[in-house]
Design a protein around this motif. Structure first.
Motif, PDB file in Angstrom:
ATOM      1  N   GLU A 276      45.309  27.836  37.935  1.00 15.23           N
ATOM      2  CA  GLU A 276      44.864  26.955  36.858  1.00 15.23           C
ATOM      3  C   GLU A 276      45.737  25.699  36.905  1.00 15.23           C
ATOM      4  OE1 GLU A 276      44.452  28.669  32.879  1.00 15.23           O
ATOM      5  OE2 GLU A 276      45.403  26.848  32.119  1.00 15.23           O
ATOM      6  N   MET A 277      45.083  24.565  37.189  1.00 14.34           N
ATOM      7  CA  MET A 277      45.816  23.316  37.334  1.00 14.34           C
ATOM      8  C   MET A 277      45.364  22.322  36.273  1.00 14.34           C
ATOM      9  SD  MET A 277      45.741  22.879  41.483  1.00 14.34           S
ATOM     10  CE  MET A 277      45.824  24.312  42.541  1.00 14.34           C
ATOM     11  N   VAL A 278      46.056  21.227  36.237  1.00 11.74           N
ATOM     12  CA  VAL A 278      45.710  20.175  35.300  1.00 11.74           C
ATOM     13  C   VAL A 278      44.259  19.736  35.527  1.00 11.74           C
ATOM     14  CG1 VAL A 278      46.197  17.803  34.623  1.00 11.74           C
ATOM     15  CG2 VAL A 278      48.081  19.384  35.097  1.00 11.74           C
ATOM     16  N   ARG A 279      43.851  19.677  36.804  1.00  5.29           N
ATOM     17  CA  ARG A 279      42.506  19.205  37.135  1.00  5.29           C
ATOM     18  C   ARG A 279      41.422  20.240  36.900  1.00  5.29           C
ATOM     19  NH1 ARG A 279      43.011  16.136  42.927  1.00  5.29           N
ATOM     20  NH2 ARG A 279      44.437  14.496  42.307  1.00  5.29           N
ATOM     21  N   GLY A 280      41.779  21.495  36.951  1.00  8.28           N
ATOM     22  CA  GLY A 280      40.753  22.516  36.820  1.00  8.28           C
ATOM     23  C   GLY A 280      41.220  23.855  37.334  1.00  8.28           C
ATOM     24  N   ASN A 281      40.264  24.756  37.481  1.00  8.08           N
ATOM     25  CA  ASN A 281      40.530  26.141  37.860  1.00  8.08           C
ATOM     26  C   ASN A 281      40.032  26.383  39.280  1.00  8.08           C
ATOM     27  OD1 ASN A 281      41.618  28.558  36.985  1.00  8.08           O
ATOM     28  ND2 ASN A 281      39.628  29.388  36.411  1.00  8.08           N
ATOM     29  N   TYR A 282      40.867  26.962  40.150  1.00 10.60           N
ATOM     30  CA  TYR A 282      40.512  27.128  41.551  1.00 10.60           C
ATOM     31  C   TYR A 282      40.648  28.590  41.967  1.00 10.60           C
ATOM     32  CZ  TYR A 282      40.907  22.078  41.601  1.00 10.60           C
ATOM     33  OH  TYR A 282      40.740  20.744  41.326  1.00 10.60           O
ATOM     34  N   TRP A 283      39.745  29.002  42.892  1.00 13.40           N
ATOM     35  CA  TRP A 283      39.731  30.378  43.376  1.00 13.40           C
ATOM     36  C   TRP A 283      39.915  30.434  44.877  1.00 13.40           C
ATOM     37  CZ3 TRP A 283      39.552  34.463  40.070  1.00 13.40           C
ATOM     38  CH2 TRP A 283      39.163  34.214  38.758  1.00 13.40           C
ATOM     39  N   GLY A 284      40.592  31.485  45.333  1.00 20.22           N
ATOM     40  CA  GLY A 284      40.665  31.773  46.752  1.00 20.22           C
ATOM     41  C   GLY A 284      39.421  32.513  47.210  1.00 20.22           C
ATOM     42  N   GLN A 285      39.370  32.829  48.492  1.00 21.70           N
ATOM     43  CA  GLN A 285      38.159  33.407  49.087  1.00 21.70           C
ATOM     44  C   GLN A 285      38.065  34.911  48.882  1.00 21.70           C
ATOM     45  OE1 GLN A 285      40.909  33.019  50.672  1.00 21.70           O
ATOM     46  NE2 GLN A 285      41.093  34.478  52.358  1.00 21.70           N
ATOM     47  N   GLY A 286      39.120  35.556  48.438  1.00 23.33           N
ATOM     48  CA  GLY A 286      39.079  36.996  48.240  1.00 23.33           C
ATOM     49  C   GLY A 286      39.581  37.755  49.448  1.00 23.33           C
ATOM     50  N   THR A 287      40.286  38.846  49.181  1.00 24.00           N
ATOM     51  CA  THR A 287      40.756  39.717  50.253  1.00 24.00           C
ATOM     52  C   THR A 287      40.488  41.162  49.837  1.00 24.00           C
ATOM     53  OG1 THR A 287      42.665  40.268  51.664  1.00 24.00           O
ATOM     54  CG2 THR A 287      43.142  39.781  49.358  1.00 24.00           C
ATOM     55  N   GLN A 288      39.941  41.937  50.757  1.00 22.77           N
ATOM     56  CA  GLN A 288      39.523  43.311  50.449  1.00 22.77           C
ATOM     57  C   GLN A 288      40.714  44.259  50.467  1.00 22.77           C
ATOM     58  OE1 GLN A 288      36.257  44.655  49.789  1.00 22.77           O
ATOM     59  NE2 GLN A 288      37.470  46.473  49.269  1.00 22.77           N
ATOM     60  N   VAL A 289      40.813  45.049  49.424  1.00 18.72           N
ATOM     61  CA  VAL A 289      41.786  46.139  49.351  1.00 18.72           C
ATOM     62  C   VAL A 289      41.002  47.437  49.209  1.00 18.72           C
ATOM     63  CG1 VAL A 289      43.619  47.201  48.001  1.00 18.72           C
ATOM     64  CG2 VAL A 289      43.622  44.724  48.387  1.00 18.72           C
ATOM     65  N   THR A 290      41.221  48.365  50.124  1.00 19.22           N
ATOM     66  CA  THR A 290      40.549  49.655  50.085  1.00 19.22           C
ATOM     67  C   THR A 290      41.594  50.752  50.082  1.00 19.22           C
ATOM     68  OG1 THR A 290      38.659  48.750  51.304  1.00 19.22           O
ATOM     69  CG2 THR A 290      38.866  51.146  51.193  1.00 19.22           C
ATOM     70  N   VAL A 291      41.521  51.612  49.083  1.00 27.24           N
ATOM     71  CA  VAL A 291      42.474  52.711  48.952  1.00 27.24           C
ATOM     72  C   VAL A 291      41.717  54.015  49.146  1.00 27.24           C
ATOM     73  CG1 VAL A 291      44.242  53.790  47.527  1.00 27.24           C
ATOM     74  CG2 VAL A 291      43.795  51.328  47.317  1.00 27.24           C
ATOM     75  N   SER A 292      42.086  54.761  50.160  1.00 30.44           N
ATOM     76  CA  SER A 292      41.411  56.022  50.445  1.00 30.44           C
ATOM     77  C   SER A 292      42.124  57.182  49.756  1.00 30.44           C
ATOM     78  CB  SER A 292      41.368  56.253  51.946  1.00 30.44           C
ATOM     79  OG  SER A 292      42.685  56.377  52.466  1.00 30.44           O
ATOM     80  N   SER A 293      41.333  58.170  49.373  1.00 24.04           N
ATOM     81  CA  SER A 293      41.916  59.320  48.666  1.00 24.04           C
ATOM     82  C   SER A 293      42.378  60.390  49.637  1.00 24.04           C
ATOM     83  CB  SER A 293      40.894  59.900  47.697  1.00 24.04           C
ATOM     84  OG  SER A 293      39.730  60.261  48.389  1.00 24.04           O
TER      85      SER A 293
END
Length: 114
Positions: free
Chosen positions: A97-114
């Motif tokens: 969250e910046m003075v100019r606005g709100n920015y998002w990254g591209q996303g990274t997958q997290v997978t947790v196996s049981s």
């Protein structure tokens, strides 16, 4: 402005991962940086946020397991995730969250196996 996230992957339950995200471009006044996650079929939810002064806020589901940190000089935010559970499986997005606005990254997958 671009946010580049990294560090996701596949891990067994009880394991750990560390996510990183760095902002680049025309950066002016980053106020809050944070991590959100979105599981399939669900809305995007807050995981943790951190202010420029180091104040933090966590989702109840991750308190005591995840730690958010920030390097203001590098315009970077990190998420150390310990004691991972299958329910932590999601795409994790960094946010700034910046003075100019709100920015998002591209996303990274997290997978947790049981």
């Amino acid at each position: 402005v671009q946010l580049q996230a990294s560090g996701g992957g596949l891990v067994q339950a009880g394991g750990s991962l560390k996510l990183s995200c760095a902002a680049s471009g025309s950066i002016v006044g980053i106020r809050i940086m944070g991590w959100y996650r979105q599981a399939p079929g669900k809305q995007r939810d807050l995981v943790a946020v951190i202010t420029g002064g180091g104040g933090t806020n966590y989702a109840d589901s991750v308190k005591g397991r995840f730690t958010i940190s920030r390097d203001n000089a590098k315009n970077a935010v990190y998420l150390q995730m310990n004691s991972l559970k299958p329910e932590d499986t999601a795409v994790y997005y960094c946010n700034a969250e910046m003075v100019r606005g709100n920015y998002w990254g591209q996303g990274t997958q997290v997978t947790v196996s049981s």
